[in-house]
Design a protein around this motif. Structure first.
Motif, mmCIF file in Angstrom:
data_model
loop_
_atom_site.group_PDB
_atom_site.id
_atom_site.type_symbol
_atom_site.label_atom_id
_atom_site.label_comp_id
_atom_site.label_asym_id
_atom_site.label_seq_id
_atom_site.Cartn_x
_atom_site.Cartn_y
_atom_site.Cartn_z
ATOM 1 N N LEU A 19 4.762 6.711 -11.005
ATOM 2 C CA LEU A 19 3.645 5.996 -10.395
ATOM 3 C C LEU A 19 3.848 5.964 -8.888
ATOM 4 N N VAL A 20 2.766 5.773 -8.156
ATOM 5 C CA VAL A 20 2.875 5.569 -6.710
ATOM 6 C C VAL A 20 2.458 4.137 -6.394
ATOM 7 N N TYR A 21 3.370 3.399 -5.773
ATOM 8 C CA TYR A 21 3.088 2.055 -5.280
ATOM 9 C C TYR A 21 2.879 2.147 -3.770
ATOM 10 N N TYR A 22 2.202 1.145 -3.225
ATOM 11 C CA TYR A 22 1.899 1.149 -1.799
ATOM 12 C C TYR A 22 2.330 -0.166 -1.170
ATOM 13 N N GLN A 23 3.098 -0.054 -0.075
ATOM 14 C CA GLN A 23 3.521 -1.258 0.643
ATOM 15 C C GLN A 23 2.722 -1.372 1.944
ATOM 16 N N PRO A 24 2.142 -2.539 2.204
ATOM 17 C CA PRO A 24 1.320 -2.692 3.404
ATOM 18 C C PRO A 24 2.137 -2.645 4.688
ATOM 19 N N VAL A 25 1.537 -2.093 5.722
ATOM 20 C CA VAL A 25 2.104 -2.073 7.068
ATOM 21 C C VAL A 25 1.141 -2.830 7.975
ATOM 22 N N HIS A 26 1.639 -3.849 8.664
ATOM 23 C CA HIS A 26 0.798 -4.695 9.486
ATOM 24 C C HIS A 26 1.058 -4.480 10.977
ATOM 25 N N ASP A 27 0.001 -4.631 11.755
ATOM 26 C CA ASP A 27 0.112 -4.696 13.208
ATOM 27 C C ASP A 27 0.678 -6.077 13.540
ATOM 28 N N CYS A 55 -1.769 -8.955 13.277
ATOM 29 C CA CYS A 55 -1.475 -9.261 11.870
ATOM 30 C C CYS A 55 -2.432 -8.563 10.911
ATOM 31 N N ARG A 56 -3.133 -7.555 11.386
ATOM 32 C CA ARG A 56 -4.076 -6.812 10.551
ATOM 33 C C ARG A 56 -3.349 -5.722 9.779
ATOM 34 N N LEU A 57 -3.722 -5.557 8.524
ATOM 35 C CA LEU A 57 -3.174 -4.477 7.705
ATOM 36 C C LEU A 57 -3.811 -3.177 8.180
ATOM 37 N N ILE A 58 -2.977 -2.263 8.685
ATOM 38 C CA ILE A 58 -3.545 -1.031 9.241
ATOM 39 C C ILE A 58 -3.083 0.233 8.531
ATOM 40 N N GLY A 59 -2.073 0.115 7.676
ATOM 41 C CA GLY A 59 -1.587 1.295 6.979
ATOM 42 C C GLY A 59 -0.787 0.914 5.752
ATOM 43 N N VAL A 60 -0.381 1.923 4.999
ATOM 44 C CA VAL A 60 0.447 1.704 3.816
ATOM 45 C C VAL A 60 1.502 2.802 3.734
ATOM 46 N N GLU A 61 2.598 2.468 3.086
ATOM 47 C CA GLU A 61 3.613 3.477 2.782
ATOM 48 C C GLU A 61 3.615 3.739 1.285
ATOM 49 N N ALA A 62 3.569 5.003 0.907
ATOM 50 C CA ALA A 62 3.577 5.388 -0.504
ATOM 51 C C ALA A 62 5.012 5.473 -0.997
ATOM 52 N N LEU A 63 5.286 4.818 -2.125
ATOM 53 C CA LEU A 63 6.635 4.754 -2.685
ATOM 54 C C LEU A 63 6.572 5.088 -4.171
ATOM 55 N N GLY A 72 4.240 -8.142 2.252
ATOM 56 C CA GLY A 72 3.760 -7.763 0.929
ATOM 57 C C GLY A 72 4.709 -6.776 0.272
ATOM 58 N N ARG A 73 4.881 -6.930 -1.025
ATOM 59 C CA ARG A 73 5.727 -6.023 -1.794
ATOM 60 C C ARG A 73 4.950 -4.757 -2.155
ATOM 61 N N PRO A 74 5.653 -3.676 -2.463
ATOM 62 C CA PRO A 74 4.960 -2.480 -2.957
ATOM 63 C C PRO A 74 4.252 -2.780 -4.273
ATOM 64 N N VAL A 75 2.988 -2.394 -4.359
ATOM 65 C CA VAL A 75 2.193 -2.667 -5.559
ATOM 66 C C VAL A 75 1.308 -1.451 -5.845
ATOM 67 N N PRO A 76 0.777 -1.340 -7.067
ATOM 68 C CA PRO A 76 -0.200 -0.280 -7.349
ATOM 69 C C PRO A 76 -1.411 -0.427 -6.433
ATOM 70 N N ALA A 77 -2.121 0.664 -6.216
ATOM 71 C CA ALA A 77 -3.242 0.681 -5.279
ATOM 72 C C ALA A 77 -4.254 -0.421 -5.577
ATOM 73 N N MET A 78 -4.527 -0.666 -6.843
ATOM 74 C CA MET A 78 -5.569 -1.628 -7.204
ATOM 75 C C MET A 78 -5.178 -3.071 -6.894
ATOM 76 N N LEU A 79 -3.884 -3.324 -6.661
ATOM 77 C CA LEU A 79 -3.428 -4.696 -6.440
ATOM 78 C C LEU A 79 -3.181 -5.028 -4.976
ATOM 79 N N LEU A 80 -3.439 -4.095 -4.072
ATOM 80 C CA LEU A 80 -3.253 -4.387 -2.654
ATOM 81 C C LEU A 80 -4.212 -5.495 -2.221
ATOM 82 N N ASP A 81 -3.670 -6.463 -1.468
ATOM 83 C CA ASP A 81 -4.461 -7.600 -0.999
ATOM 84 C C ASP A 81 -4.945 -7.307 0.421
ATOM 85 N N TRP A 82 -6.169 -6.771 0.520
ATOM 86 C CA TRP A 82 -6.699 -6.392 1.828
ATOM 87 C C TRP A 82 -7.012 -7.602 2.695
#
Length: 245
Positions: free
Chosen positions: A5-13, A17-25, A226-236
């Motif tokens: 599976l690929v999880y995504y961890q948020p990257v913030h400015d 404090c805006r979420l601007i990117g993600v890292e795929a893990l 934010g912890r790495p989570v599946p794409a559908m669970l990212l808290d935008w």
């Protein structure tokens, strides 16, 4: 067996404090053992040579997911994908990246490839050639785990890199550990002087984020954001607040 599976961890400015990117893990969902830690299976994949295939698979999944987010109107600047030293050393990396971008239709500027400092230093001349070819495609490049690979500053200045990632081992002691604080300040100053962004990994406390912001850090990721989570669970919608120290 289609268990990865690929999880995504948020990257913030850190400033907005805006979420601007993600890292795929990559993660492994085993039918009997459940979620297997990457610390268990990644070293095995590296020893057996399977890591290059895993990297390529994760890259394709991440690019396809990024395209879905952009079509849905999600305001993300980049998706970051780790490139193992084995894949980076191979001559096929350029072709693989170009093919994935062509087939998914993702804007190359939205893909960031993370290469560890030690991988770059294994064969600096090959690394330089690879990175220049990748930059010609338009992708972004980052040095991961910076500060752990004994890089030559003379070589570093020749690399077409846009970002340095501060290893979480240096972030863990912030803001109290004087050695960690000094190293982080130096990395930030170095990146700024070379026109690069700085991204810190492993931020688990607001005090760490505040220290990085105070000293000019640009981006941050870690369990506090934010912890790495599946794409559908990212808290935008989550926007953490970093108060000055």
């Amino acid at each position: 067996q289609n268990e990865l599976l690929v999880y995504y961890q948020p990257v913030h400015d850190l400033k907005t404090c805006r979420l601007i990117g993600v890292e795929a893990l990559v993660r492994w969902e085993h039918p009997q053992r459940g979620l297997v830690s990457p610390a268990q299976f990644i070293p095995i994949a590296e020893r057996t040579g399977l890591i290059a295939q895993i990297d390529a698979w994760v890259m394709r999944q991440a690019c396809e997911q990024m395209c879905q987010w952009l079509r849905a109107g999600v305001a993300l600047s980049f998706v970051a994908v780790n490139v193992s030293s084995r894949l980076f050393a191979g001559r096929e990396l350029y072709q693989q990246v170009a093919q994935v971008l062509r087939e998914t239709g993702l804007d190359p500027a939205c893909l960031e490839l993370e290469v560890t400092e030690s991988a770059v230093m294994e064969d600096p001349e090959v690394a330089l050639e690879q990175m220049h070819r990748l930059r010609e495609l338009g992708v972004q490049l980052a040095i991961d785990d910076f500060g752990t690979g004994y890089s030559s500053l003379l070589r570093l200045k020749r690399l077409p890199v846009q970002k340095l990632k501060i290893d979480q081992g240096f972030v863990a002691g912030l803001p109290c550990d004087e050695d960690d604080a000094a190293i982080v300040r130096v990395i930030i100053a170095l990146a700024q002087s070379m026109g690069m962004q700085v991204q810190a990994e492993g931020i688990e406390q607001v005090e760490q984020a505040a220290f990085l912001l105070e000293h000019g850090g640009h981006l941050g990721q870690g369990y506090w954001f934010g912890r790495p989570v599946p794409a559908m669970l990212l808290d935008w919608a989550r926007t953490p607040v970093i108060s000055p120290r």
